[in-house]
Design an enzyme around this catalytic site. Structure first.
Site, mmCIF file in Angstrom:
data_model
loop_
_atom_site.group_PDB
_atom_site.id
_atom_site.type_symbol
_atom_site.label_atom_id
_atom_site.label_comp_id
_atom_site.label_asym_id
_atom_site.label_seq_id
_atom_site.Cartn_x
_atom_site.Cartn_y
_atom_site.Cartn_z
ATOM 1 N N GLY A 40 0.790 -1.231 0.000
ATOM 2 C CA GLY A 40 0.000 0.000 0.000
ATOM 3 C C GLY A 40 0.824 1.283 0.000
ATOM 4 N N GLU A 95 4.787 3.855 6.411
ATOM 5 C CA GLU A 95 3.571 3.027 6.335
ATOM 6 C C GLU A 95 2.456 3.850 5.717
ATOM 7 O OE1 GLU A 95 2.000 0.397 6.154
ATOM 8 O OE2 GLU A 95 1.452 -0.451 8.107
ATOM 9 N N ASP A 99 -3.700 1.000 11.530
ATOM 10 C CA ASP A 99 -5.060 0.733 11.998
ATOM 11 C C ASP A 99 -4.969 0.179 13.426
ATOM 12 O OD1 ASP A 99 -7.751 0.204 12.171
ATOM 13 O OD2 ASP A 99 -7.774 -1.411 10.706
ATOM 14 N N PHE A 148 -13.154 2.645 6.230
ATOM 15 C CA PHE A 148 -12.237 1.855 5.427
ATOM 16 C C PHE A 148 -11.867 2.673 4.201
ATOM 17 C CE2 PHE A 148 -10.497 -1.326 2.691
ATOM 18 C CZ PHE A 148 -9.778 -2.116 3.588
ATOM 19 N N ASP A 155 -5.929 -0.509 -0.770
ATOM 20 C CA ASP A 155 -6.816 -1.391 -1.547
ATOM 21 C C ASP A 155 -7.946 -1.956 -0.704
ATOM 22 O OD1 ASP A 155 -5.167 -3.225 0.035
ATOM 23 O OD2 ASP A 155 -6.048 -4.790 -1.219
ATOM 24 N N ARG A 161 -6.226 0.562 -5.819
ATOM 25 C CA ARG A 161 -4.928 1.139 -5.432
ATOM 26 C C ARG A 161 -4.529 2.299 -6.349
ATOM 27 N NH1 ARG A 161 -2.265 -2.098 -1.622
ATOM 28 N NH2 ARG A 161 -2.497 -4.345 -1.834
#
Ligand code: IMP
Length: 170
Positions: A40, A95, A99, A148, A155, A161
């Protein structure tokens, strides 16, 4: 499912520039090793490094914790390790989104065991609602409470993405 824009591309890029400026001044005279957590992080990483004004080395690590759903499975495995030595080097973990914090905690420990001079964390998004590990994000782009997110590398089931902005999926 529907997607709703949360952070526009221009806003992301100006925040990335700001983070790159902070890192460049904090690490002036040094050559930090930036370690990106795949997959990601790719666009964030590439944009961040190119906005920095100091030399750095780059490497990548990959951990799998999420399956195909929206919640973490809790079990973390490293599926790709870094390849350059980090002993006595200043390390910055890059990063995309933090989460629960489980992935970062696991990776942090693995890197710490190799004796770097220091480790700091830079995350584009700090998602706070489900945090159950104590994580200090030294360089944080955006804080969000919940939701989310997809786009700019993030993704859902390997989709979305490629989107240049960040969206919330409902
Ligand atoms: P954590 O271990 O729960 O902190 O999860 C970190 C990883 O889960 C991130 O690197 C992402 O790959 C993924 N993740 C967490 N939240 C989201 C989200 O909102 N959208 C997409 N991926 C997410």
């Amino acid at each position: 499912m529907e997607k709703e824009i949360l952070i526009h591309q221009e806003t992301i890029l100006s925040k990335v520039k700001e983070l790159a400026g902070q890192i460049s001044s904090d690490y002036a005279g040094k050559e930090p090793v930036l370690i990106g957590i795949l997959n990601g992080v790719v666009f964030f990483f590439a944009d961040l490094v190119r906005e920095m004004t100091i030399p750095c080395k780059i490497d990548f690590i990959r951990a799998s914790s999420y399956g195909s759903g929206m919640t973490s499975s809790g079990a973390i495995t490293l599926t790709k390790d870094i390849e350059i030595p980090i002993r006595d080097k200043p390390v910055i973990i890059i990063e995309d989104i933090v989460d629960t914090g489980l992935t970062l905690k696991h990776i942090f420990k693995r890197l710490e065991d190799r004796g770097p001079e220091s480790i700091r964390i830079c995350a584009l998004i700090n998602k706070l609602e489900r945090r159950n590990e104590e994580i200090i994000v030294d360089y944080c782009g955006f804080q969000i409470k919940e939701g989310f997110l997809i786009g700019y590398g993030l993704d859902h089931d390997e989709q979305y993405r490629y989107l240049p902005g960040i969206y919330v999926l409902r």
